[in-house]
Each structure stands twice: as structure tokens, then as C-alpha cells.
Design a protein around this motif. Structure first.
Motif, mmCIF file in Angstrom:
data_model
loop_
_atom_site.group_PDB
_atom_site.id
_atom_site.type_symbol
_atom_site.label_atom_id
_atom_site.label_comp_id
_atom_site.label_asym_id
_atom_site.label_seq_id
_atom_site.Cartn_x
_atom_site.Cartn_y
_atom_site.Cartn_z
ATOM 1 N N UNK A 610 0.820 -1.216 0.000
ATOM 2 C CA UNK A 610 0.000 0.000 0.000
ATOM 3 C C UNK A 610 0.841 1.246 0.000
ATOM 4 N N UNK A 611 1.405 1.589 1.140
ATOM 5 C CA UNK A 611 2.287 2.759 1.217
ATOM 6 C C UNK A 611 3.665 2.395 0.694
ATOM 7 N N UNK A 612 4.255 3.299 -0.105
ATOM 8 C CA UNK A 612 5.599 3.074 -0.641
ATOM 9 C C UNK A 612 6.670 3.737 0.204
ATOM 10 N N UNK A 613 6.269 4.547 1.169
ATOM 11 C CA UNK A 613 7.248 5.291 1.960
ATOM 12 C C UNK A 613 7.450 4.721 3.351
ATOM 13 N N UNK A 614 6.458 4.009 3.897
ATOM 14 C CA UNK A 614 6.588 3.481 5.246
ATOM 15 C C UNK A 614 7.353 2.159 5.219
ATOM 16 N N UNK A 615 8.643 2.291 4.910
ATOM 17 C CA UNK A 615 9.597 1.200 4.881
ATOM 18 C C UNK A 615 10.804 1.638 5.698
ATOM 19 N N UNK A 616 11.421 0.709 6.383
ATOM 20 C CA UNK A 616 12.590 1.046 7.197
ATOM 21 C C UNK A 616 13.680 1.712 6.370
ATOM 22 N N UNK A 617 13.954 1.195 5.187
ATOM 23 C CA UNK A 617 15.037 1.757 4.373
ATOM 24 C C UNK A 617 14.756 3.210 3.990
ATOM 25 N N UNK A 618 13.495 3.569 3.839
ATOM 26 C CA UNK A 618 13.146 4.940 3.479
ATOM 27 C C UNK A 618 13.095 5.860 4.693
ATOM 28 N N UNK A 619 12.647 5.363 5.825
ATOM 29 C CA UNK A 619 12.433 6.210 6.997
ATOM 30 C C UNK A 619 13.660 6.304 7.900
ATOM 31 N N UNK A 620 14.631 5.431 7.700
ATOM 32 C CA UNK A 620 15.819 5.408 8.550
ATOM 33 C C UNK A 620 16.774 6.519 8.121
ATOM 34 N N UNK A 621 16.579 7.707 8.710
ATOM 35 C CA UNK A 621 17.369 8.880 8.343
ATOM 36 C C UNK A 621 17.443 9.842 9.515
ATOM 37 N N UNK A 622 18.366 10.805 9.422
ATOM 38 C CA UNK A 622 18.434 11.887 10.395
ATOM 39 C C UNK A 622 17.446 12.961 9.989
ATOM 40 N N UNK A 623 16.542 13.291 10.883
ATOM 41 C CA UNK A 623 15.510 14.285 10.599
ATOM 42 C C UNK A 623 15.671 15.471 11.537
#
Length: 892
Positions: A610-623
């Protein structure tokens, strides 16, 4: 992945090494708290349009369904063909029960367009229990290639009407097939009681195997008509007894109707042929890949949908002996092959039949990329569609009705959208149109005027309440901003993102793949485009999209900014807008596509989560957060209370974040392909190719390098990726095109030049990067096994050959080994090792050899694939219990 145990009985293993590192309580306190504001601005289910699809068999799912059939005269059973091997019977349509009628998985080929493809019941099935199946099989009959297209007869069990008798198989023919696509595979009995069989052109591009205009060699590229009852007057098929393979292929278990059009033919297309070699099974010729045909149950007319190559998809109303022109023609234009006889299109002797309708490749309400043939509706529940031909497009998801209009073009209407439809059928109880949704594993029902709970979509963005001030783009406090490491290519657009989780619900963490999210989760994404490149002040607001999680998937809706202060709802079918863009001294036009609600689901499909952004590889960042705080975004989600089953540590998590050091080109490519292609190109998804774009699949197992094509184009050397040869690399060709063969097929009209350049660089670099089998052959020569085992240790030095491949040591010399170093000084013991280029390492530990290896949550375990080899080190503890350590190495 290769492993190496390093140290045994090292004292000093501190539990603090596996504790979560990096964020103190003071920092966490500055992370914004989870909102408590509710968002109810969008309906929980999309409102019904005039025509829509609903689950025809609630609670029943299938494995890649692609055909639907029922025995003649029955009204309460439905048979569903699963590409993966089973024929399923639904024994009660009111309260559906799923039973495996026949399991055909033994020796089945399922790659690309192979599998169990068609099912037909004998007109007197109630008396004789005979049914016919088309499937792709490994028969073992030939030494060079064992793939065959097989048509067989089976019978129902003598004791159970809901079970087929597997042992009753009688093979009609087994057609050797050099490719795994363009198989046709549909089966139907015609009004005349004969069995009709759809066969593709064998595969490849441009009619590679020269079958499109041949009737004197093999059974390809047309529609066959055979007599399974061997009635009096029917003829035996021609068999070439001088060719053992051909003689075995054609059996005497069927006959040829005496009025088949090519019996006794001595010429075809104006050239002489030998009558005894004519494949008299042919009823129609000149088809590329007839993907579903059907007979109008009232008029008996034969409707065929033919999948085009580069530009056009086609519908034919066919007839006896018709030649539909492939490869001389594609749609209503010249096809890829020359040599069309003079007068072919006009002289009756050639019997050329043009398509009744064609549509172009692309996105939009009137386009698509792969037609799925349908049915003429003769039910009674939707009077407005009575007599209309209902069909769709597998890729674009458009579902249309077509009515012929004598003397003029047919009337075509887009009814609704449903992605991934591989076949249509009829509900035997009421005549409803059913759709086999291969991508979602469901059988869906076309319905009109259905009323469901919920409200209509708000007419404007302001009406949704997602923005408290649309002019200022002030987002509702119900939403939380987030970012991703690598945005999907969106034709130069700048994007911003927010999400909303309903109160007292949580997202489920996954180390790889899509996170789980509760019903009512809403994602919002805003698009802006610079009308003068490089000038932020020239940004134009284009659209704001929403994705809403339902109990059975997601739906998407978008609002188009028609003024600086508000945006309006985009119609279900989507819309296009032409923008004028200034690039330096150049001015160009760019078409921006506002997606249809069906197009949303092409990318946001079930396989992709469904969502293409709620993946660890995409969300694992410094914000960045208020107070100039920069911290890990997943850690912030944990602190704010969004996640269940949160990870114990963050350093070992996979990421697409670009590091401060230079990355390997291969990893940049794999990261790019995952984000831009994996939603379709993964097992079971819509892409249909033979390669896997997911970064979690190692490159040498992904079908990329020298990977075969599901639908070959170009020369004989063309592959998914051809090392050192960009022009023979189909993946690069597809992403750099602007015509109907462009990838991705929706959501983009502009070529990503930077992405194409990156892929080109990688293709050139592959000439100096042997695969594991090639590398091993360089050391073992003729002794190299055909399929090398990664765990084999040729020189018995304790290092598997694959580890030696990763580290560049010699698998034939025991003294050539990869060895970490260990030193001791006044500060304590230190472990040092070299990480090869394009490789990452991870150190794991356990306190006893009977325990479980656990990765250490420390900075050295952050997964990096660097362009150059580098030295890594770890200071080991000096006090505590005995510890054991090992290092893992792997490539993208």
C-alpha cells in the motif's frame, strides 16, 4: 551473505554494547508528541461511482487468479484458475466455499506468462464430466529445452463432483515453446461445439520466431479449432512422422473439423505451401498474444483481444480464416516486419480483418499497456450495459465498455478502474461480469449504482480539513511531517509528506518490507514544480494527494490546485495539464499527469504494502526537529509512541540514506530500482518481468545482470542488463523512452536523466565485475560446477568459496585467506578488518556458543556499501563474561 567466526573466548562482553545508542532523555523530550487531533475529512471507503467493483466472493482469496469458468447449465458453482497450479471450485455462490478441484503444480512452469492459463468445460459436461486445460509444463521430452504449452483433457472424479481426476489426463498436444511469454492459453467451446484454443506467437519481439504468418510449421500466433469428440466426417491432424518431436507433439486424441479454413491449402499469403504440412488446426492467424477471447452468448460472434508490442492494443471481431496481420500490422499501422504481400489489406483472398478498436499505450482514460479481453454482457441487472463488450487493461486498470456503431467508430466508455485484471468471467447465477484480479488474489464483481456507507469525497482540499489554511499551506495538527531517503522520480517535482494514525492505533515495524498500518491511516503528499528550473520562487503548486488505509487495501484521491488558495477534486479518471517550463534559455512544454484513482493503485498495490514510503530503508534517516534537534526519524517515531514491536537498536537497520563517504555505484543503482520499480517488479506483482527490483534481493539473484526478458526487444544479445552494453540493456532503454513502452508506465512523462546516467555508468562498470560463477571459473577452469554452491570450500581452508569471492582471495590455495587482525595495547583489545569495496560488514556476538548470534547496535554496524575498500575496527571490552564474535560480509 558470507560469515566468518573470528574470536573464541574473548573476555569482556558488555551488555551496554547492545543497548540503544544515541539519544538521551533530554533530546527525546524535544521530539514532538504524537497528535491527539482526529482527522475525519475523507471517507473510510471511497464513494461508489456509477460503475464499480466489489468483492464477488467475500472472504475467499486466490493465488494469482486469471480465468473464471462454469460448467454449462450450472448456476451455483464457479471455477477459478490459479496461474500457480490449482483449479479452485466455489461450491456455493451465496456462501462461497473454496475447494481445490485439481492440482496441476507438478512440472508446471510459472515464470512470466506461464502457468495454468485456461479452462473449458465440455458442452455436455453434466453427462460426460470432461474438461480441458491449457498449461505450461516441463515435459522432459527434449534435451535442449523442456518447456511446452500443453492442452489436456481431464475428467471429474467418479465419486466427488467437486474433485477432478488427476489420473484421467489425456494429452491432446504439447507444443514446444522457446520462450515463456506470448502463450495465449485461453480455451472456450464455441456455439458449434468445437474447442477453440488461443496461441501466442511464441514470444520475443518483432515475431522473433517467425510464427506470425506461418500455418505450415507449428501451432503459434492464432486461434485453433479442434474436435475433441472426433465426430464422423472430421479429419485427423497432419503429423510429420519424419520428425520425432513433431510426431510426439501432435496426438490422435482429437480431430480437425471438416470445415476448418486451411484444410488442403496449397498457398498462403500468395506463396506455395505443402498441403500435408499445413497445421489444419488453425481457424484464425496473425495474432501476437491473444489474451482472452470469448463468444457472444446471443449472437455467437467471436471477440479476441490481442496484446500489442510498442504502440497499440487491439480488439477484433473475428471470423473463419481471418488473418489479423501480425507482424505486418500492429493495430491500424504497419508492424515491425516488412514483406507484407501486395493487396494484403484490400484483396479478399488474404482475408485480412482489421481491429474493431485499438487504443494507444500510455496512461489516461483511453490508454493502457496490456489489454485483457472481456465478455459481451448479457445479464439483466445492468440494463445500460446489455450487449456491450466489457474489457480492461491489466496495467492502467481502466475498465471499458465497447459498442459497435455501424459506419462509424465504436462507442467506448470508461466505466471504472481495477488494476491487475487478468481475465473476465460470468456469474452463472445472474450473468454479472466477474473479474479475476491477479494482483490482489480476488474475484471481483462489476456493479452499478451500489450504495455503501460513507460520504462523497470533499469537493475541495479546504473541505477535507487537512489544511487549516490552504493559502499558507498550514497543515492540520492531526498530521505529522516525515521525510524519506530517496523520493520516487516524479518529473522534477518537489514533494512534502505527512501522515495521520488514528488515536490509540499503532504502526507495526518491519526490518524490511512495508510497515503495517491500521485502518484509517492517512498519508498526504504535496507536489510543487519549478516553472523556471533552479528558481525556487517559481514553484507552482500542482496537487495534494491522499492515500487512505482501508480494511481491504488502500485508496487514493488527489486535489489539483486551481488557484493559490485552494485545490479541487480530480475526477476518478484523472486529468492532464500542459505546463510551460523554462530551462535556461530554452522553453519547453511538460505534461503533468494527475493520476486516476485506479492509477494510484498500480503503484500502491498489495504486493508493495500500500504505502511506498513506510519502509525502514526509506524512513531510517536523520531528521530535523524543533530546537535544532537532528536525530533518527525512526527513533523519533518510537519516542512519540507510533510503533509497536519497535527495534531494540537503530545502527544495524537497513537504510537508503546516502552516507558521508562515497557509495558503490551498484548500491546506488539497487537503491534507485527499489524505490522506482520494486512496487511492480517483485514476485507476484504487476510488472510481469523476470527480475526483482527489491534491494533485499542480492544482485546476483535478482535476474538483472544478463537477465532474460519476459517480452524480448532488440537484438539477440538484449538482456535486462547487458554488461558493458547500454544499448542492449532493456532496463535502461525502457526508462529512457518517451513512447508507450516507457517505464514506469504511469505517474511519469519525463525521463529521469540522472537516473539513466547512473544506470549507464553501472552497466559500463560491469565489464570488470565478474559474477560468482565467472570468478570461480577463472580459478577452477573446466572443473567449475554448472551451478556453484556458495557453501563449498574447494581448498578446505575453512572459508567457503563465496567468502573468498567477496574478499578476493584464492579458493584453490589454503594459505590465501581473509583474516581480521587483533591487537592489544594499553587501552585494551581491538579488532580490525578490511571491508572490500561494494561490500558491507556486520559484527555479531553471543556470550556462549549455545546462544544466538546478535548484531551489535554500534556505529560500525551501519550497513554501508562503499566505493572503495576500507578499514574497520572495534575496541573490545576488557572485563565481563566470556564472549564470542563473528563478522558477516555481503554485497548489494
Amino acid at each position: 551473505m558470507a560469515m566468518r567466526n573470528l574470536l573464541h573466548r574473548l573476555t569482556g562482553w558488555l551488555p551496554t554494547l547492545v543497548a540503544m545508542i544515541g539519544l538521551g532523555h533530554a533530546t527525546w523530550a524535544q521530539i514532538p508528541a504524537r497528535p491527539t487531533t482526529a482527522f475525519t475529512g475523507l471517507p473510510p471507503q471511497p464513494p461508489r461511482t456509477a460503475y464499480t467493483f466489489a468483492d464477488a466472493l467475500p472472504g475467499v482469496t486466490f493465488s494469482q487468479p486469471l480465468a473464471i469458468a462454469s460448467p454449462p447449465g450450472e448456476t451455483n458453482r464457479l471455477f477459478v484458475v490459479e496461474k500457480t497450479g490449482n483449479i479452485i471450485v466455489i461450491t456455493n455462490l451465496a456462501r462461497p466455499t473454496r475447494t481445490v478441484f485439481l492440482n496441476l503444480s507438478t512440472n508446471l512452469r510459472t515464470a512470466s506468462e506461464q502457468g495454468v492459463l485456461g479452462l473449458a468445460f465440455h458442452p455436455r459436461y453434466a453427462e460426460n464430466g470432461r474438461l480441458f486445460v491449457y498449461r505450461s509444463m516441463a515435459t522432459g521430452h527434449t534435451a535442449t529445452r523442456t518447456d511446452h504449452d500443453v492442452v489436456s483433457e481431464f475428467r471429474v472424479s467418479a465419486t466427488d463432483p467437486n474433485r477432478g481426476d488427476h489420473g484421467s489426463e489425456v494429452r491432446l498436444f504439447a507444443q514446444r515453446d522457446e520462450a515463456n511469454n506470448h502463450n495465449g492459453g485461453d480455451l472456450h467451446f464455441g456455439p458449434d461445439g468445437f474447442l477453440y484454443v488461443a496461441v501466442g506467437d511464441e514470444g520475443g519481439a518483432n515475431d522473433s520466431y517467425n510464427n506470425g504468418q506461418r500455418i505450415d510449421r507449428d501451432l503459434f500466433a492464432g486461434l485453433l479449432r479442434i474436435d475433441v469428440d472426433r465426430r464422423p466426417g472430421s479429419l485427423p491432424p497432419n503429423r510429420d512422422l519424419n520428425n520425432a518431436a513433431n510426431a510426439w507433439m501432435i496426438t490422435t486424441n482429437y480431430a480437425i473439423p471438416a470445415d476448418n479454413p486451411f484444410i488442403g491449402a496449397t498457398s498462403f499469403n500468395g506463396s506455395p505451401i505443402t498441403a500435408s504440412r499445413v497445421r489444419t488446426e488453425f481457424f484464425v492467424t496473425g495474432l501476437r498474444n491473444p489474451w482472452r477471447f470469448s463468444f457472444d452468448p446471443v449472437t455467437g460472434e467471436l471477440w479476441i483481444a490481442d496484446v500489442g508490442q510498442d504502440r497499440w492494443e487491439m480488439i477484433f471481431v473475428s471470423r473463419r480464416g481471418a488473418n489479423h496481420g501480425w507482424p505486418f500490422r500492429e493495430g491500424n499501422v504497419p508492424g515491425p516486419r516488412s514483406g507484407m504481400p501486395t493487396g494484403f489489406l484490400t484483396q479478399p483472398s488474404f482475408n485480412y480483418v482489421a481491429p474493431v478498436h485499438v487504443y494507444a499505450h500510455g496512461s489516461g482514460v483511453d490508454r493502457g499497456n496490456s489489454i485483457t479481453g472481456g465478455r459481451v454482457y448479457r445479464g439483466s441487472r445492468i440494463s445500460a450495459l446489455h450487449g456491450a463488450y466489457i474489457y480492461g487493461d491489466y496495467v492502467s486498470g481502466n475498465i471499458w465498455s465497447l459498442r459497435r456503431n455501424p459506419g462509424a467508430a465504436p462507442r467506448v466508455e470508461r466505466l471504472t478502474g481495477l488494476s491487475g485484471v487478468a481475465g473476465f468471467g460470468i456469474d452463472p447465477s445472474n450473468g454479472d461480469i466477474l473479474a479475476a484480479q491477479l494482483s490482489a488474489g480476488r474475484v471481483m464483481r462489476l456493479q452499478a449504482g451500489a450504495v455503501v456507507p460513507g460520504t462523497a469525497f470533499p469537493p475541495t482540499l479546504a473541505d477535507t480539513g487537512a489544511l487549516t489554511d490552504t493559502a499558507a499551506m498550514q497543515v492540520s495538527p492531526a498530521f505529522t511531517a516525515y521525510d524519506v531517503n530517496l523520493p520516487f522520480w516524479s518529473d522534477h517535482a518537489h514533494k512534502s509528506r505527512w501522515f495521520h494514525l488514528p488515536t490509540n492505533t499503532y504502526a507495526g515495524f518491519r526490518a524490511d518490507g512495508a510497515w503495517t498500518t491500521p485502518v484509517g491511516t492517512v498519508w498526504m503528499k504535496h507536489f510543487e514544480l519549478e516553472l523556471t528550473n533552479g528558481v525556487p520562487e517559481s514553484r507552482k503548486r500542482l496537487e495534494t494527494r491522499f492515500l487512505v488505509r482501508m480494511s481491504n487495501g488502500v485508496y487514493g484521491v488527489t486535489y489539483r490546485w486551481n488557484s493559490p488558495t485552494n485545490a479541487v477534486l480530480v475526477p476518478d479518471a484523472g486529468a492532464d495539464e500542459t505546463l510551460t517550463i523554462r530551462d535556461g534559455d530554452q522553453v519547453r512544454e511538460q505534461v503533468w499527469r494527475y493520476p486516476s484513482r485506479t492509477e494510484c493503485l498500480i503503484c500502491h498495490n498489495a504486493n508493495a504494502g500500500g504505502s511506498l514510503s513506510f519502509h525502514t530503508r526509506q524512513l531510517n534517516l536523520l531528521a530535523a526537529y524543533p530546537g535544532e534537534v537532528r536525530t533518527n526519524q525512526i527513533g523519533a517515531f518510537i519516542a512519540a509512541g507510533y510503533l509497536t514491536n519497535a527495534p531494540a537498536g537503530l545502527h544495524t537497520l537497513a537504510t537508503f540514506a546516502p552516507p558521508a563517504v562515497a557509495e558503490s555505484t551498484e548500491w546506488k543503482v539497487r537503491r534507485y530500482l527499489d524505490v522506482n520499480c520494486a512496487f511492480c517488479h517483485q514476485p507476484g506483482a504487476l510488472g510481469g518481468g523476470l527480475w526483482d527490483a527489491r534491494a533485499s534481493t542480492p544482485t546476483d539473484l535478482a535476474g538483472l545482470i544478463r537477465g532474460p526478458l519476459a517480452s524480448p526487444h532488440g537484438g539477440a544479445d538484449t538482456r535486462v542488463i547487458a554488461p558493458g552494453n547500454p544499448s542492449a540493456s532493456a532496463l535502461l532503454d525502457r526508462m529512457a523512452r518517451r513512447d508507450g513502452r516507457r517505464m514506469p508506465p504511469v505517474g511519469s512523462n519525463e525521463v529521469d536523466d540522472a537516473g539513466a546516467a547512473l544506470l549507464t555508468t553501472w552497466i559500463h562498470s560491469l565489464t570488470n565485475q565478474p559474477t560468482f560463477p565467472e570468478w570461480l571459473e577463472g580459478h577452477l577452469g573446466a572443473n567449475t560446477p554448472a551451478n556453484p554452491n556458495r557453501t563449498t570450500d574447494t581448498d578446505r581452508d575453512g572459508d567457503p568459496d563465496y567468502l573468498e569471492f567477496l574478499t578476493g582471495t584464492d579458493p584453490t590455495r589454503p594459505e590465501s585467506r581473509w583474516r581480521p587482525g587483533f591487537s592489544m595495547d594499553t587501552t585494551g583489545p581491538t579488532l580490525r578488518w578490511t571491508v572490500p569495496a561494494n561490500t558491507t560488514s556486520r559484527i555479531e556476538a553471543m556470550d556462549t556458543l549455545t546462544g544466538t548470534w546478535e548484531p551489535l547496535d554500534i556505529p560500525v554496524n551501519e550497513p554501508l556499501f562503499r566505493a572503495e575498500a576500507f578499514e574497520q575496527s572495534l575496541a573490545l571490552p576488557t572485563e565481563g563474561t566470556t564472549g564470542f564474535y563473528r563478522i558477516q560480509l555481503w554485497r548489494p
